[in-house]
Scaffold this motif. Structure first.
Motif, PDB file in Angstrom:
ATOM      1  N   PHE A  53       6.323  -4.962   8.391  1.00 19.85           N
ATOM      2  CA  PHE A  53       6.605  -5.621   7.115  1.00 19.85           C
ATOM      3  C   PHE A  53       5.715  -5.028   6.012  1.00 19.85           C
ATOM      4  CE2 PHE A  53       6.893  -9.502   4.410  1.00 19.85           C
ATOM      5  CZ  PHE A  53       8.280  -9.547   4.349  1.00 19.85           C
ATOM      6  N   ARG A  54       4.437  -4.857   6.365  1.00 22.67           N
ATOM      7  CA  ARG A  54       3.504  -4.295   5.372  1.00 22.67           C
ATOM      8  C   ARG A  54       3.847  -2.850   5.038  1.00 22.67           C
ATOM      9  NH1 ARG A  54      -2.496  -6.070   5.258  1.00 22.67           N
ATOM     10  NH2 ARG A  54      -2.811  -3.864   4.924  1.00 22.67           N
ATOM     11  N   VAL A  55       4.132  -2.070   6.082  1.00 23.01           N
ATOM     12  CA  VAL A  55       4.351  -0.641   5.839  1.00 23.01           C
ATOM     13  C   VAL A  55       5.647  -0.419   5.049  1.00 23.01           C
ATOM     14  CG1 VAL A  55       5.648   0.092   7.907  1.00 23.01           C
ATOM     15  CG2 VAL A  55       3.919   1.607   6.940  1.00 23.01           C
ATOM     16  N   SER A  56       6.542  -1.418   5.092  1.00 23.87           N
ATOM     17  CA  SER A  56       7.803  -1.263   4.356  1.00 23.87           C
ATOM     18  C   SER A  56       7.605  -1.515   2.862  1.00 23.87           C
ATOM     19  CB  SER A  56       8.842  -2.246   4.896  1.00 23.87           C
ATOM     20  OG  SER A  56       8.475  -3.555   4.484  1.00 23.87           O
ATOM     21  N   GLY A  57       6.428  -2.016   2.490  1.00 22.96           N
ATOM     22  CA  GLY A  57       6.162  -2.245   1.075  1.00 22.96           C
ATOM     23  C   GLY A  57       6.427  -3.667   0.639  1.00 22.96           C
ATOM     24  N   SER A  58       6.791  -4.529   1.589  1.00 22.94           N
ATOM     25  CA  SER A  58       7.134  -5.900   1.205  1.00 22.94           C
ATOM     26  C   SER A  58       5.934  -6.708   0.706  1.00 22.94           C
ATOM     27  CB  SER A  58       7.790  -6.630   2.375  1.00 22.94           C
ATOM     28  OG  SER A  58       8.869  -5.882   2.825  1.00 22.94           O
ATOM     29  N   HIS A  59       4.718  -6.231   0.994  1.00 20.39           N
ATOM     30  CA  HIS A  59       3.524  -6.921   0.487  1.00 20.39           C
ATOM     31  C   HIS A  59       2.950  -6.221  -0.745  1.00 20.39           C
ATOM     32  CE1 HIS A  59       2.695 -10.082   3.312  1.00 20.39           C
ATOM     33  NE2 HIS A  59       2.893  -9.273   4.331  1.00 20.39           N
ATOM     34  N   GLY A  60       3.608  -5.188  -1.194  1.00 18.96           N
ATOM     35  CA  GLY A  60       3.088  -4.437  -2.334  1.00 18.96           C
ATOM     36  C   GLY A  60       2.671  -3.028  -1.937  1.00 18.96           C
ATOM     37  N   ALA A  61       2.544  -2.195  -2.976  1.00 20.48           N
ATOM     38  CA  ALA A  61       2.325  -0.766  -2.749  1.00 20.48           C
ATOM     39  C   ALA A  61       0.976  -0.465  -2.089  1.00 20.48           C
ATOM     40  CB  ALA A  61       2.433  -0.029  -4.071  1.00 20.48           C
ATOM     41  N   ALA A  62      -0.062  -1.191  -2.502  1.00 20.30           N
ATOM     42  CA  ALA A  62      -1.406  -0.876  -1.984  1.00 20.30           C
ATOM     43  C   ALA A  62      -1.462  -1.139  -0.477  1.00 20.30           C
ATOM     44  CB  ALA A  62      -2.449  -1.708  -2.715  1.00 20.30           C
ATOM     45  N   GLU A  63      -0.898  -2.277  -0.076  1.00 20.82           N
ATOM     46  CA  GLU A  63      -0.917  -2.610   1.355  1.00 20.82           C
ATOM     47  C   GLU A  63      -0.059  -1.633   2.151  1.00 20.82           C
ATOM     48  OE1 GLU A  63      -0.849  -6.434   2.700  1.00 20.82           O
ATOM     49  OE2 GLU A  63      -2.177  -7.206   1.140  1.00 20.82           O
ATOM     50  N   ALA A  64       1.056  -1.242   1.544  1.00 23.99           N
ATOM     51  CA  ALA A  64       1.941  -0.286   2.230  1.00 23.99           C
ATOM     52  C   ALA A  64       1.194   1.031   2.456  1.00 23.99           C
ATOM     53  CB  ALA A  64       3.199  -0.049   1.405  1.00 23.99           C
ATOM     54  N   GLU A  65       0.439   1.428   1.458  1.00 23.77           N
ATOM     55  CA  GLU A  65      -0.321   2.678   1.535  1.00 23.77           C
ATOM     56  C   GLU A  65      -1.349   2.612   2.666  1.00 23.77           C
ATOM     57  OE1 GLU A  65      -1.105   6.284   1.017  1.00 23.77           O
ATOM     58  OE2 GLU A  65       0.486   5.370  -0.202  1.00 23.77           O
ATOM     59  N   GLN A  66      -2.049   1.475   2.743  1.00 20.44           N
ATOM     60  CA  GLN A  66      -3.052   1.285   3.819  1.00 20.44           C
ATOM     61  C   GLN A  66      -2.410   1.355   5.197  1.00 20.44           C
ATOM     62  OE1 GLN A  66      -4.803  -2.560   3.489  1.00 20.44           O
ATOM     63  NE2 GLN A  66      -6.170  -1.968   1.811  1.00 20.44           N
ATOM     64  N   GLU A  67      -1.272   0.681   5.302  1.00 17.63           N
ATOM     65  CA  GLU A  67      -0.595   0.628   6.599  1.00 17.63           C
ATOM     66  C   GLU A  67      -0.044   2.011   6.956  1.00 17.63           C
ATOM     67  OE1 GLU A  67      -1.202  -2.300   7.760  1.00 17.63           O
ATOM     68  OE2 GLU A  67      -0.182  -2.067   9.691  1.00 17.63           O
ATOM     69  N   ALA A  68       0.413   2.722   5.935  1.00 12.22           N
ATOM     70  CA  ALA A  68       0.947   4.075   6.179  1.00 12.22           C
ATOM     71  C   ALA A  68      -0.175   4.990   6.679  1.00 12.22           C
ATOM     72  CB  ALA A  68       1.557   4.634   4.898  1.00 12.22           C
ATOM     73  N   ALA A  69      -1.383   4.784   6.169  1.00  7.47           N
ATOM     74  CA  ALA A  69      -2.510   5.608   6.625  1.00  7.47           C
ATOM     75  C   ALA A  69      -2.773   5.335   8.107  1.00  7.47           C
ATOM     76  CB  ALA A  69      -3.751   5.296   5.787  1.00  7.47           C
ATOM     77  N   LYS A  70      -2.633   4.059   8.501  1.00  6.83           N
ATOM     78  CA  LYS A  70      -2.805   3.713   9.925  1.00  6.83           C
ATOM     79  C   LYS A  70      -1.725   4.375  10.777  1.00  6.83           C
ATOM     80  CE  LYS A  70      -3.423  -0.708  11.024  1.00  6.83           C
ATOM     81  NZ  LYS A  70      -3.232  -2.161  10.790  1.00  6.83           N
TER      82      LYS A  70
END
Ligand SMILES: O=C(O)CCC(=O)C(=O)O
Ligand SMILES: [Fe+2]
Length: 362
Positions: A53-70
């Protein structure tokens, strides 16, 4: 007439109930038994967990970016990760796993109605049984399987689908639909990581009629887990695999830098593990690598897993995506038709070799 009964081994479940020692044809080569057992190292860090959910951007761009790094780190270090917050109802996972177990617990005749051997002789891709045995000295895995092609939906061969337990077919259908959404979410996140033109680029690479196989693996307890493997070392051949892990019993191991690491069960509920397959390794020109893994057995408990293999349309050709190539990064894998890749994978698997090696451009 030549005796070719070796082509038709009994199920491992029957065998396990009848023998005190595994027969010779299940014993793995000496060099795989180093140290006299199949123990694995503990993973240095917990299995990476990606919040879909986070990586899809549903929580906002910053969180998506963090999750994408993981996600990037998980793909580069292990080639697999657990996915959470994926939208599948817990109740569906909680029902699917026991339904799989209930199938394997049926009397043999009930399961043989869906045999992988057509007319009791000819091995095919779908049904209940073992691998195709085509050489007398082939070493066999300590597991039984039920393999079903679940997608495209209009190509389902329902004769192979269990009728018992009664809930099985509906559950598998629901599970397939739910996993399909998760697979799409993961492929979109990966496309963003690769900075592809469109988020759906990787999904499109599967073609309109991508194939999904559901494989239920059943590992009966083995009196000598130090001498056999539940499933031999291999890479999955599709684009990616979603593996519903046994809730309680460990067995999966992953090879990294020459060491086998044990992947522990998640400890609460069912873990959904995502595994990169050879097809995605080819498409991404080796940016994402397919991890070598295997499963070991144990002497006390049976173990079950359910793998959903996502492969491209069988008629489609798979090759490194043009967007990822340039003069500095030329194609490192040959083009191959998906159907041929799957067939070659089975041959290599039987010989305990890896098909991806044959596709690398030297
Ligand atoms: O049972 C497991 O944990 C692994 C199964 C597997 O690797 C497979 O079915 O390809
Ligand atoms: Fe696998």
């Amino acid at each position: 007439m030549a005796d070719d009964s070796w082509r038709l081994p009994s199920t491992v479940q029957e065998l396990a109930a009848a023998v005190e020692e595994p027969p010779t044809r299940y014993l793995i080569p000496e060099e795989d038994r180093l140290g006299g057992h199949l123990a694995s190292a503990e993973m240095p860090d917990p299995v990476p967990v990606i919040d879909l959910f986070r990586v899809s951007g549903s929580h906002g761009a910053a969180e998506a970016e963090q999750e994408a790094a993981k996600l990037r780190s998980a793909l580069h270090s292990w080639g697999f990760f657990l996915v959470t917050n994926h939208g599948m109802e817990t109740s569906l996972m909680d029902a699917m796993a026991p339904a799989s177990r209930a199938f394997f617990q049926l009397p043999l005749e009930g399961k043989q109605d869906h045999s992988i051997l057509k007319d009791g002789k000819h091995w095919r891709l779908e049904g209940y049984g073992n691998d195709d045995v085509n050489a007398q000295d082939q070493i066999l895995d300590w597991s039984d399987r039920l393999q079903l092609r679940v997608e495209p939906q209009d190509e389902r061969n329902l004769a192979c689908w269990p009728k018992q337990p009664e809930s099985f077919r509906d559950l598998l259908h629901e599970y397939t639909v739910s996993c399909g959404r998760i697979k799409d979410g993961i492929l979109r996140a990966m496309a963003r990581l690769l900075e592809l033109d469109e988020d759906d680029c990787l999904i499109d690479e599967l073609g309109d009629r991508g194939s999904t196989y559901a494989r239920f693996n059943y590992y009966p307890p083995c009196p000598r887990p130090d001498l056999v493997l539940g499933i031999r070392p291999h890479c999955d051949v599709g684009v990616l695999t979603l593996l519903l892990m046994d809730r309680d019993v460990a067995g999966l191991q992953v090879l990294r830098d020459g060491t086998w690491y044990g992947v522990p069960p998640v400890g609460h509920g069912y873990g959904l593990l995502v595994n990169i397959g050879v097809s995605l390794e080819i498409m991404t020109n080796g940016i994402f690598r397919s991890p070598v893994h295997r499963a070991v057995t144990n002497s006390e408990q049976e173990r079950i897993s359910l793998a959903m293999f996502y492969a491209a349309d069988l008629e489609k050709e798979i090759e490194p995506m043009a967007q990822l190539l340039d003069e500095k990064q030329p194609a490192r894998y040959k083009r191959v038709k998906c159907r041929d890749l799957l067939a070659a994978h089975r041959e290599y698997f039987a010989r305990r070799e890896r098909v991806v090696e044959s596709l690398k451009i030297q």
